[in-house]
Design a protein around this motif. Structure first.
Motif, PDB file in Angstrom:
ATOM      1  N   ASP A  81      -5.266  21.455   0.977  1.00  0.00           N
ATOM      2  CA  ASP A  81      -5.099  20.514  -0.131  1.00  0.00           C
ATOM      3  C   ASP A  81      -5.238  19.072   0.378  1.00  0.00           C
ATOM      4  N   ASP A  82      -4.653  18.786   1.542  1.00  0.00           N
ATOM      5  CA  ASP A  82      -4.756  17.446   2.123  1.00  0.00           C
ATOM      6  C   ASP A  82      -6.209  17.088   2.424  1.00  0.00           C
ATOM      7  N   GLN A  83      -6.951  18.057   2.946  1.00  0.00           N
ATOM      8  CA  GLN A  83      -8.349  17.795   3.266  1.00  0.00           C
ATOM      9  C   GLN A  83      -9.151  17.532   2.003  1.00  0.00           C
ATOM     10  N   GLU A  84      -8.875  18.272   0.944  1.00  0.00           N
ATOM     11  CA  GLU A  84      -9.586  18.055  -0.324  1.00  0.00           C
ATOM     12  C   GLU A  84      -9.246  16.687  -0.914  1.00  0.00           C
ATOM     13  N   VAL A  85      -7.981  16.328  -0.893  1.00  0.00           N
ATOM     14  CA  VAL A  85      -7.552  15.025  -1.423  1.00  0.00           C
ATOM     15  C   VAL A  85      -8.170  13.897  -0.606  1.00  0.00           C
ATOM     16  N   TYR A  86      -8.175  14.049   0.706  1.00  0.00           N
ATOM     17  CA  TYR A  86      -8.749  13.030   1.571  1.00  0.00           C
ATOM     18  C   TYR A  86     -10.241  12.863   1.304  1.00  0.00           C
ATOM     19  N   ALA A  87     -10.946  13.964   1.166  1.00  0.00           N
ATOM     20  CA  ALA A  87     -12.386  13.901   0.917  1.00  0.00           C
ATOM     21  C   ALA A  87     -12.675  13.260  -0.432  1.00  0.00           C
ATOM     22  N   SER A  88     -11.910  13.613  -1.465  1.00  0.00           N
ATOM     23  CA  SER A  88     -12.157  13.029  -2.789  1.00  0.00           C
ATOM     24  C   SER A  88     -11.776  11.548  -2.812  1.00  0.00           C
ATOM     25  N   ALA A  89     -10.715  11.179  -2.118  1.00  0.00           N
ATOM     26  CA  ALA A  89     -10.318   9.768  -2.070  1.00  0.00           C
ATOM     27  C   ALA A  89     -11.346   8.958  -1.303  1.00  0.00           C
ATOM     28  N   LYS A  90     -11.898   9.526  -0.254  1.00  0.00           N
ATOM     29  CA  LYS A  90     -12.902   8.835   0.540  1.00  0.00           C
ATOM     30  C   LYS A  90     -14.159   8.567  -0.276  1.00  0.00           C
ATOM     31  N   LYS A  91     -14.537   9.513  -1.121  1.00  0.00           N
ATOM     32  CA  LYS A  91     -15.733   9.352  -1.949  1.00  0.00           C
ATOM     33  C   LYS A  91     -15.512   8.343  -3.073  1.00  0.00           C
ATOM     34  N   SER A  92     -14.319   8.369  -3.676  1.00  0.00           N
ATOM     35  CA  SER A  92     -14.090   7.542  -4.864  1.00  0.00           C
ATOM     36  C   SER A  92     -13.568   6.145  -4.549  1.00  0.00           C
ATOM     37  N   TYR A  93     -13.238   5.862  -3.309  1.00  0.00           N
ATOM     38  CA  TYR A  93     -12.659   4.557  -2.979  1.00  0.00           C
ATOM     39  C   TYR A  93     -13.742   3.489  -2.900  1.00  0.00           C
ATOM     40  N   THR A  94     -13.585   2.476  -3.727  1.00  0.00           N
ATOM     41  CA  THR A  94     -14.422   1.285  -3.631  1.00  0.00           C
ATOM     42  C   THR A  94     -13.482   0.092  -3.654  1.00  0.00           C
ATOM     43  N   PRO A  95     -13.506  -0.721  -2.610  1.00  0.00           N
ATOM     44  CA  PRO A  95     -12.564  -1.833  -2.547  1.00  0.00           C
ATOM     45  C   PRO A  95     -12.844  -2.856  -3.649  1.00  0.00           C
ATOM     46  N   SER A  96     -11.761  -3.388  -4.206  1.00  0.00           N
ATOM     47  CA  SER A  96     -11.921  -4.387  -5.259  1.00  0.00           C
ATOM     48  C   SER A  96     -12.339  -5.719  -4.642  1.00  0.00           C
ATOM     49  N   PHE A  97     -12.840  -6.583  -5.488  1.00  0.00           N
ATOM     50  CA  PHE A  97     -13.272  -7.904  -5.033  1.00  0.00           C
ATOM     51  C   PHE A  97     -12.097  -8.668  -4.436  1.00  0.00           C
ATOM     52  N   LEU A  98     -10.949  -8.555  -5.078  1.00  0.00           N
ATOM     53  CA  LEU A  98      -9.768  -9.266  -4.618  1.00  0.00           C
ATOM     54  C   LEU A  98      -9.326  -8.780  -3.240  1.00  0.00           C
ATOM     55  N   SER A  99      -9.388  -7.471  -3.003  1.00  0.00           N
ATOM     56  CA  SER A  99      -8.982  -6.970  -1.692  1.00  0.00           C
ATOM     57  C   SER A  99      -9.984  -7.385  -0.614  1.00  0.00           C
ATOM     58  N   GLN A 100     -11.269  -7.461  -0.963  1.00  0.00           N
ATOM     59  CA  GLN A 100     -12.264  -7.924   0.010  1.00  0.00           C
ATOM     60  C   GLN A 100     -12.021  -9.381   0.371  1.00  0.00           C
ATOM     61  N   VAL A 101     -11.742 -10.203  -0.633  1.00  0.00           N
ATOM     62  CA  VAL A 101     -11.454 -11.616  -0.377  1.00  0.00           C
ATOM     63  C   VAL A 101     -10.185 -11.736   0.463  1.00  0.00           C
ATOM     64  N   GLY A 102      -9.176 -10.935   0.123  1.00  0.00           N
ATOM     65  CA  GLY A 102      -7.930 -10.963   0.880  1.00  0.00           C
ATOM     66  C   GLY A 102      -8.123 -10.577   2.329  1.00  0.00           C
ATOM     67  N   GLU A 103      -8.932  -9.557   2.566  1.00  0.00           N
ATOM     68  CA  GLU A 103      -9.197  -9.127   3.941  1.00  0.00           C
ATOM     69  C   GLU A 103      -9.927 -10.215   4.717  1.00  0.00           C
ATOM     70  N   ARG A 104     -10.886 -10.851   4.084  1.00  0.00           N
ATOM     71  CA  ARG A 104     -11.621 -11.925   4.763  1.00  0.00           C
ATOM     72  C   ARG A 104     -10.718 -13.117   5.047  1.00  0.00           C
ATOM     73  N   LEU A 105      -9.882 -13.479   4.070  1.00  0.00           N
ATOM     74  CA  LEU A 105      -8.945 -14.581   4.283  1.00  0.00           C
ATOM     75  C   LEU A 105      -7.960 -14.256   5.400  1.00  0.00           C
ATOM     76  N   ALA A 106      -7.498 -13.027   5.417  1.00  0.00           N
ATOM     77  CA  ALA A 106      -6.571 -12.620   6.473  1.00  0.00           C
ATOM     78  C   ALA A 106      -7.240 -12.686   7.841  1.00  0.00           C
ATOM     79  N   ALA A 107      -8.472 -12.243   7.914  1.00  0.00           N
ATOM     80  CA  ALA A 107      -9.197 -12.275   9.181  1.00  0.00           C
ATOM     81  C   ALA A 107      -9.407 -13.719   9.649  1.00  0.00           C
ATOM     82  N   GLN A 108      -9.785 -14.608   8.733  1.00  0.00           N
ATOM     83  CA  GLN A 108      -9.986 -16.005   9.100  1.00  0.00           C
ATOM     84  C   GLN A 108      -8.673 -16.686   9.464  1.00  0.00           C
TER      85      GLN A 108
END
Length: 132
Positions: A81-108
């Motif tokens: 079940d964990d492997q199935e959930v992990y595989a489906s989450a990996k396929k459906s995950y698309t980072p939001s614009f806000l999280s991308q901006v946050g990650e870049r700001l954090a890195a800088q």
């Protein structure tokens, strides 16, 4: 008593030397305490900045929901079940614009804080080398 001390030139010289050493020691202690205070302030500023950046990134990226486990299920089934959930989450995950901006700001911000820390450390090392 002072009259006897001031009349003997050797005692007078020793007393003056003692006072001079005392002043020098007090000056060195004052300088060391100032340097220590500055170092602690810098460490607090850097630590506070890192904490604020961490919290901002955590808030910007959102919280992850924990998956509830059902009692009474076999260990083998949980692993599948964990492997199935992990595989489906990996396929459906698309980072939001806000999280991308946050990650870049954090890195800088992290890069800037590390640069400041590097500069302060280099300054400290050069001062220590000059004193030696």
């Amino acid at each position: 008593m002072e009259l006897l001390e001031t009349q003997d030139p050797e005692k007078k010289k020793l007393i003056e030397t003692s006072e001079r050493h005392k002043r020098e020691l007090e000056k060195e202690i004052h300088e060391m305490s100032d340097k220590t205070e500055r170092a602690v302030k810098n460490a607090l500023i850097i630590g506070g900045t890192l904490a604020v950046v961490y919290l901002a990134v955590r808030l910007a990226s959102g919280t992850k929901k924990k998956r509830e486990k059902i009692k009474g299920v076999d260990v083998v089934n949980e692993e599948e079940d964990d492997q199935e959930v992990y595989a489906s989450a990996k396929k459906s995950y698309t980072p939001s614009f806000l999280s991308q901006v946050g990650e870049r700001l954090a890195a800088q911000a992290t890069a800037m804080v590390l640069q400041v820390a590097k500069d302060k450390l280099a300054e400290y090392i050069s001062k220590r080398n000059e004193q030696k």
